[in-house]
Design a protein around this motif. Structure first.
Motif, PDB file in Angstrom:
ATOM      1  N   SER A  48       2.690  -6.539  -5.226  1.00  0.00           N
ATOM      2  CA  SER A  48       1.504  -6.232  -4.623  1.00  0.00           C
ATOM      3  C   SER A  48       1.523  -4.823  -4.040  1.00  0.00           C
ATOM      4  N   PHE A  49       0.560  -4.040  -3.853  1.00  0.00           N
ATOM      5  CA  PHE A  49       0.528  -2.658  -3.219  1.00  0.00           C
ATOM      6  C   PHE A  49      -0.774  -2.405  -2.479  1.00  0.00           C
ATOM      7  N   ALA A  50      -0.826  -1.430  -1.940  1.00  0.00           N
ATOM      8  CA  ALA A  50      -2.188  -1.210  -1.182  1.00  0.00           C
ATOM      9  C   ALA A  50      -2.678   0.371  -1.372  1.00  0.00           C
ATOM     10  N   ILE A  51      -3.801   0.467  -1.192  1.00  0.00           N
ATOM     11  CA  ILE A  51      -4.464   1.794  -1.014  1.00  0.00           C
ATOM     12  C   ILE A  51      -6.041   1.811  -0.653  1.00  0.00           C
ATOM     13  N   TRP A  52      -6.528   2.743  -0.083  1.00  0.00           N
ATOM     14  CA  TRP A  52      -7.786   2.963   0.247  1.00  0.00           C
ATOM     15  C   TRP A  52      -8.493   3.556  -1.307  1.00  0.00           C
ATOM     16  N   ASN A  53      -9.803   3.413  -1.409  1.00  0.00           N
ATOM     17  CA  ASN A  53     -10.213   4.064  -2.528  1.00  0.00           C
ATOM     18  C   ASN A  53     -10.479   5.598  -2.412  1.00  0.00           C
ATOM     19  N   PRO A  54      -9.760   6.380  -3.177  1.00  0.00           N
ATOM     20  CA  PRO A  54      -9.635   7.789  -3.294  1.00  0.00           C
ATOM     21  C   PRO A  54     -10.939   8.204  -3.316  1.00  0.00           C
ATOM     22  N   ILE A  55     -11.927   7.479  -4.326  1.00  0.00           N
ATOM     23  CA  ILE A  55     -13.222   8.124  -4.513  1.00  0.00           C
ATOM     24  C   ILE A  55     -13.908   8.047  -3.305  1.00  0.00           C
TER      25      ILE A  55
END
Length: 333
Positions: free
Chosen positions: A264-271
């Motif tokens: 698993s990993f995480a991120i916010w939406n860079p767009i």
């Protein structure tokens, strides 16, 4: 003769007024420079798409997408000086160094250019406000939680970060260290830096596995490092032994999820992040908002942000991606 001269003068004045009007119309477009850590990084290319979306929504806005070829403060300073010379209306920068950019950005503000930082901030005196992609404490907790969730009996983890001076990664690691007591049995054995370069990050990940044969996880709070580390784990035949996690893009991490190199990993939406940065830069440059503690600034479809005492704000919580949802997002960013 006099009539003809008068006619020529009238025509000349009319033409001059027309040209001036055309020039004024050409200058009506607000020019917002989106300065990234380095060109050629998927995260920032996605942010560029968001900024262009904001420009289309606002109208009369031109996005200048630019940055150095490598992740150095010197490269960004050169880019910013060029933007100052061009007389852009606003600069929105994801910085490679907290302090090194300050004198140049101060010069920009003295010339009447709106300056904000986003993603990776600069010191307060070098910008009018900063947009964090999420809350720093939430991100710091998330990156260690992603590793600890798959290590119920504890284990060794290592950090593969961007550069030693990267503002955001350093803050997230600091916040992570504050909550380590909540994850008993998890030992951080090393922190290394890949400079947001794929080949160096790959070598650093290899080095971690060689130096720590009992390593259980590599945490990379950078979209370049996490992909490189996953590839290094796969090439070393350590899938199932070393879990790679941290912050990454679904489009770039789908293969690692499928292979098992990352659980698993995480991120916010860079767009969304690029969109929000452009919206804020426009609001400040247009005089529609003021950067001061407590100020609420609209970020279009993302809602509003409220500036804290440091003129900083958070966009949204990070989102976790794994085998259950990766296919839904891998074609988006």
């Amino acid at each position: 003769m006099k009539r003809r001269n008068f006619t020529k003068l009238a025509l000349g004045l009319s033409l001059g007024a027309s040209l001036m009007g055309t020039s004024a119309m050409a200058q009506d477009n607000m020019r917002i420079a989106l300065v990234v850590k380095a060109l050629g990084i998927g995260f920032f290319e996605a942010a560029h798409k968001g900024a262009e979306e904001a420009a289309a929504e606002l109208g009369n806005v031109e996005i200048i997408y630019t940055g150095p070829t490598d992740t150095t403060a010197e490269g960004q300073i050169e880019v910013i000086n060029s933007l100052i010379a061009q007389g852009v209306d606003a600069i929105a920068v994801s910085s490679n160094d907290t302090d090194a950019l300050v004198p140049t950005l101060k010069k920009a503000m003295q010339r009447g250019i709106t300056v904000i930082s986003w993603d990776s901030g600069v010191a307060e005196e070098g910008r009018q406000m900063h947009l964090n992609p999420s809350s720093n404490p939430l991100i710091g907790n998330m990156i260690i939680k992603l590793a600890a969730d798959h290590l119920p009996d504890g284990g060794q983890v290592a950090l593969l970060s961007a550069t030693t001076t990267s503002t955001n990664q350093n803050i997230w690691i600091e916040e992570m260290n504050k909550v380590m007591a909540n994850y008993p049995g998890i030992e951080v054995v090393s922190t290394v830096y890949g400079d947001d370069l794929a080949d160096k990050s790959y070598r650093e990940a290899q080095g971690l596995m060689q130096s720590y044969p009992d390593l259980d996880a590599i945490i990379a709070p950078t979209s370049v490092g996490i992909v490189a580390a996953a590839q290094a784990v796969e090439d070393a035949g350590k899938i199932g032994e070393v879990n790679v996690t941290g912050l990454g893009l679904p489009s770039e991490m789908a293969g690692a999820i499928e292979s098992g190199a990352s659980k698993s990993f995480a991120i916010w939406n860079p767009i969304d992040l690029g969109y929000s940065a452009a919206m804020i830069a426009h609001a400040l440059a247009a005089g529609e908002a003021t950067a001061e503690p407590g100020a609420e600034i609209s970020i279009g479809r993302m809602g509003t942000i409220t500036l804290d005492e440091t003129n900083s704000a958070a966009m949204a919580d990070p989102f976790v991606y794994d085998s259950s949802n990766i296919d839904e997002f891998k074609s988006i960013f």
